[in-house]
Design an enzyme around this catalytic site. Structure first.
Site, mmCIF file in Angstrom:
data_model
loop_
_atom_site.group_PDB
_atom_site.id
_atom_site.type_symbol
_atom_site.label_atom_id
_atom_site.label_comp_id
_atom_site.label_asym_id
_atom_site.label_seq_id
_atom_site.Cartn_x
_atom_site.Cartn_y
_atom_site.Cartn_z
ATOM 1 N N ASP A 59 0.809 -1.225 0.000
ATOM 2 C CA ASP A 59 0.000 0.000 0.000
ATOM 3 C C ASP A 59 0.841 1.274 0.000
ATOM 4 O O ASP A 59 0.352 2.321 0.386
ATOM 5 C CB ASP A 59 -0.984 -0.011 1.178
ATOM 6 C CG ASP A 59 -0.332 0.370 2.495
ATOM 7 O OD1 ASP A 59 0.876 0.133 2.658
ATOM 8 O OD2 ASP A 59 -1.046 0.924 3.355
ATOM 9 N N GLU A 60 2.095 1.171 -0.440
ATOM 10 C CA GLU A 60 2.901 2.398 -0.459
ATOM 11 C C GLU A 60 3.872 2.437 -1.627
ATOM 12 O O GLU A 60 4.307 1.398 -2.118
ATOM 13 C CB GLU A 60 3.660 2.572 0.862
ATOM 14 C CG GLU A 60 4.597 1.443 1.175
ATOM 15 C CD GLU A 60 5.449 1.727 2.412
ATOM 16 O OE1 GLU A 60 6.125 2.762 2.465
ATOM 17 O OE2 GLU A 60 5.435 0.877 3.307
HETATM 18 P P1 TTP Z 1 0.364 0.089 7.222
HETATM 19 O O1 TTP Z 1 0.491 1.091 6.123
HETATM 20 O O2 TTP Z 1 1.451 0.011 8.238
HETATM 21 O O3 TTP Z 1 -0.983 0.337 8.036
HETATM 22 P P2 TTP Z 1 -2.433 0.734 7.569
HETATM 23 O O4 TTP Z 1 -2.485 1.016 6.101
HETATM 24 O O5 TTP Z 1 -3.400 -0.300 8.049
HETATM 25 O O6 TTP Z 1 -2.725 2.050 8.416
HETATM 26 P P3 TTP Z 1 -2.219 3.554 8.202
HETATM 27 O O7 TTP Z 1 -3.452 4.367 7.987
HETATM 28 O O8 TTP Z 1 -1.540 3.887 9.473
HETATM 29 O O9 TTP Z 1 -1.297 3.552 7.025
HETATM 30 O O10 TTP Z 1 0.202 -1.360 6.622
HETATM 31 C C1 TTP Z 1 -0.427 -1.620 5.377
HETATM 32 C C2 TTP Z 1 -1.230 -2.914 5.459
HETATM 33 O O11 TTP Z 1 -0.379 -4.001 5.806
HETATM 34 C C3 TTP Z 1 -2.319 -2.886 6.516
HETATM 35 O O12 TTP Z 1 -3.537 -2.335 6.041
HETATM 36 C C4 TTP Z 1 -2.444 -4.328 6.912
HETATM 37 C C5 TTP Z 1 -1.056 -4.908 6.668
HETATM 38 N N1 TTP Z 1 -0.348 -5.085 7.953
HETATM 39 C C6 TTP Z 1 -0.437 -6.316 8.604
HETATM 40 O O13 TTP Z 1 -1.081 -7.245 8.096
HETATM 41 N N2 TTP Z 1 0.201 -6.467 9.798
HETATM 42 C C7 TTP Z 1 0.922 -5.471 10.397
HETATM 43 O O14 TTP Z 1 1.482 -5.655 11.500
HETATM 44 C C8 TTP Z 1 0.992 -4.197 9.726
HETATM 45 C C9 TTP Z 1 1.749 -3.049 10.363
HETATM 46 C C10 TTP Z 1 0.339 -4.051 8.519
HETATM 47 CA CA CA Z 2 -1.004 2.391 5.025
#
Ligand code: TTP
Ligand code: CA
Length: 362
Positions: A109-110
């Site tokens: 997602d980045e």
């Molecule tokens: P992140 O970008 O760390 O988190 P997020 O998108 O859920 O939240 P934010 O709004 O803070 O960006 O992680 C991206 C995806 O990766 C997240 O949606 C689910 C997955 N993930 C896991 O499965 N386990 C984990 O411990 C983390 C940190 C993320």
């Molecule tokens: Ca994210």
């Protein structure tokens, strides 16, 4: 001309996709769960929407704890569906790739992007483009994201995290040192708890302090490679380029056998150089994979596959070799002679920064 680099991160990604798929859930807490299957409640939370975060729900906590925290509240506990999130991710990355000079996907997602050329190095134009990217993803996918814009990857990454969710933070070249200076050192990507502790123990708590520290001192603490990275990162002189690594979702190799075969040794032997080549590519890209598949194509051109997903990402060659053999062994029990054979790895994690720092801090 100053570079303009961006970092885009989708907000509460897996949980937001679940909201898009079931809009009626939007106002209640959503917890995306990795159920381990042992008991109904065993497993961990993958992520949660912001409503659930109000109750202390975070990535990595046990599902049982999340259930206790949401006791008496109407909440959705949804099993993680990685394939579904990958489909969204691939579509979004392809869209973005067409709107920037270079796109480097850094996770599901980045992504980093370079927009120096198309903005002529003008930050106003950079901010407008970032705004348009956000609007476009929302229009096409109904998903919000947060974007940071800056003179390099380090600043862009920190900036994207600053006004989450649905944020846009622009840090111009000349503002970057002042922007970074008061922030804690663990905001720099790649600085994990161990490195942070080591630096804090020697009195380096902020990025500003790190920027002023003599490089020899950092070298003594962390070795030359990490010291140089941290010096550049903290002074906003990080010059790591944004590199398109191609589609991020998978890497594969496929060969045509000299003659159709049903012999495991023969097939695995013939594929071995391709597996080795694939592994070298993974190492050079510092990619770890979680899933491996083998495929066989028969005389009638039908394709058959077998896959395995690991709990934690790996790039270990013996693991890959062994898994390829086992999967083919299973596949050959189900199908006839193979004409072509292939291997595919997917579900990547980019280990570059974790890796370089872990090496020096143990
Ligand atoms: P992140 O970008 O760390 O988190 P997020 O998108 O859920 O939240 P934010 O709004 O803070 O960006 O992680 C991206 C995806 O990766 C997240 O949606 C689910 C997955 N993930 C896991 O499965 N386990 C984990 O411990 C983390 C940190 C993320
Ligand atoms: Ca994210």
């Amino acid at each position: 001309m100053s570079r303009i680099v961006g970092h885009l991160d989708l907000d509460y990604f897996y949980a937001q996709v679940e909201e898009v798929e079931a809009p009626s859930l939007k106002d209640s807490p959503i917890v995306v769960c990795v159920f381990s299957g042992r008991t109904e409640e065993s497993g961990v939370v993958s992520t949660a929407n912001y409503k659930a975060r109000e109750y202390g729900i975070r990535s990595g906590i046990p599902i049982a704890l999340a259930k206790r925290r949401l006791n008496g509240i109407e909440a959705a506990f949804i099993p993680m569906d990685r394939g579904k999130y990958e489909t969204y991710s691939e579509r979004i990355m392809e869209t973005l790739r067409g709107q920037v000079d270079v796109l480097e996907q850094a996770g599901i997602d980045e992504a980093f992007f370079d927009i120096t050329k198309r903005t002529g190095g003008d930050y106003e134009a950079g901010a407008a483009l970032a705004f348009e990217l956000k609007a476009r993803i929302f229009r096409e996918e109904k998903l919000t994201c947060s974007i940071g814009i800056g003179p390099n990857k380090v600043v862009a990454k920190i900036a994207s995290d600053l006004k989450k969710p649905d944020g846009l933070t622009v840090v111009k070249d000349e503002e970057a040192p002042r922007f970074l200076s008061p922030l804690p050192i663990d905001k720099i990507y790649g600085v994990g708890p161990k490195t942070a502790k080591l630096l804090e123990e020697s009195g380096l708590k902020t990025i500003g302090a790190l920027a002023r520290a003599p490089t020899e001192r950092l070298e003594d603490l962390l070795g030359k490679r990490v010291a140089v990275y941290l010096h550049d990162a903290s002074n906003s002189t990080d010059d790591e380029p944004v590199v398109d690594r191609g589609g991020f979702s998978q890497l594969s190799r496929i060969i045509t056998l000299k003659q159709d075969s049903h012999d495991l040794d023969q097939i695995v032997g013939a594929l071995a150089p391709a597996v080795k080549d694939l592994h070298e590519r993974l190492v050079s890209e510092t990619l770890f994979f979680r899933s491996v598949s083998v495929l066989g194509i028969l005389k009638d051109l039908s394709t058959h596959t077998k896959s395995k997903t690991f709990e934690t990402p790996t790039n270990d060659f013996p693991v890959l070799e062994k898994e390829v053999r086992e999967l083919f062994s299973g596949l050959l029990r189900e199908v006839g002679d193979l004409r072509r054979a292939g291997v595919r790895v997917s579900d990547f994690k980019d280990m570059r920064n974790q890796h370089s720092l872990a090496e020096f801090t143990g």
